[in-house]
Design a protein around this motif. Structure first.
Motif, mmCIF file in Angstrom:
data_model
loop_
_atom_site.group_PDB
_atom_site.id
_atom_site.type_symbol
_atom_site.label_atom_id
_atom_site.label_comp_id
_atom_site.label_asym_id
_atom_site.label_seq_id
_atom_site.Cartn_x
_atom_site.Cartn_y
_atom_site.Cartn_z
ATOM 1 N N VAL A 29 0.852 -1.188 0.000
ATOM 2 C CA VAL A 29 0.000 0.000 0.000
ATOM 3 C C VAL A 29 0.886 1.236 0.000
ATOM 4 C CG1 VAL A 29 -1.715 1.318 1.284
ATOM 5 C CG2 VAL A 29 -1.884 -1.178 1.176
ATOM 6 N N GLY B 254 -4.604 6.546 -1.534
ATOM 7 C CA GLY B 254 -3.990 5.241 -1.376
ATOM 8 C C GLY B 254 -3.976 4.462 -2.673
ATOM 9 N N ILE C 78 -5.249 -1.999 -1.401
ATOM 10 C CA ILE C 78 -6.159 -1.227 -0.557
ATOM 11 C C ILE C 78 -7.201 -2.103 0.110
ATOM 12 C CG2 ILE C 78 -7.937 0.563 -0.636
ATOM 13 C CD1 ILE C 78 -5.152 1.650 -0.689
ATOM 14 N N MET D 74 -8.348 4.458 7.863
ATOM 15 C CA MET D 74 -7.401 5.462 7.366
ATOM 16 C C MET D 74 -7.489 6.689 8.254
ATOM 17 S SD MET D 74 -7.772 5.154 3.221
ATOM 18 C CE MET D 74 -6.267 6.088 2.897
ATOM 19 N N LEU E 159 0.748 5.505 0.146
ATOM 20 C CA LEU E 159 -0.087 6.629 0.536
ATOM 21 C C LEU E 159 0.580 7.917 0.109
ATOM 22 C CD1 LEU E 159 -0.917 5.424 4.162
ATOM 23 C CD2 LEU E 159 -2.377 5.217 2.142
#
Length: 121
Positions: A1, A23, A27, A33, A3
């Motif tokens: 993942v 993101g 996911i 989050m 970000l």
């Protein structure tokens, strides 16, 4: 993942900013989050979080001034910050985790790069 955070900057006291965190990657493993922040000389602390079911949690210091939201179609979480104070000055970090427990533990999950928010006249 992965970000990717954006939206920091310089704002006067009482002003507003909106942070975004997009993101990508796996996911589907993410349920929660949110945002942490770290002010100079202080420990990193949770600001706000939101689950896939829409449950939100806020630090007492920002409750009523900040609003967290998410757009699952875009895999993006937002932090609307209003009535900003100088003490909100910090580096804000986006975070994603599979559960609230993981979110609070800071040890399991994913971190984005920081974005600096400076509240000053």
């Amino acid at each position: 993942v992965q970000l990717q955070a954006s939206g920091g900057g310089l704002v006067q006291p009482g002003g507003s900013l909106r942070l975004s965190c997009a993101g990508s990657g796996s996911i589907s493993s993410i349920n929660v989050m949110g945002w942490y922040r770290q002010a100079p000389g202080k420990r990193r602390a949770l600001v706000a979080g939101i689950s896939s079911g829409g449950t939100t949690k806020y630090a007492d210091s920002v409750n009523g001034r900040f609003t967290i939201s998410r757009d699952d179609a875009k895999n993006t979480v937002y932090l609307q910050m209003n009535s900003l104070k100088p003490e909100d000055t910090a580096v804000y970090y986006c975070r994603a985790a599979p559960s609230w427990t993981a979110m609070f533990s800071e040890n399991y999950g994913y971190w984005g790069q920081g974005t600096l928010v400076t509240v000053s006249s």
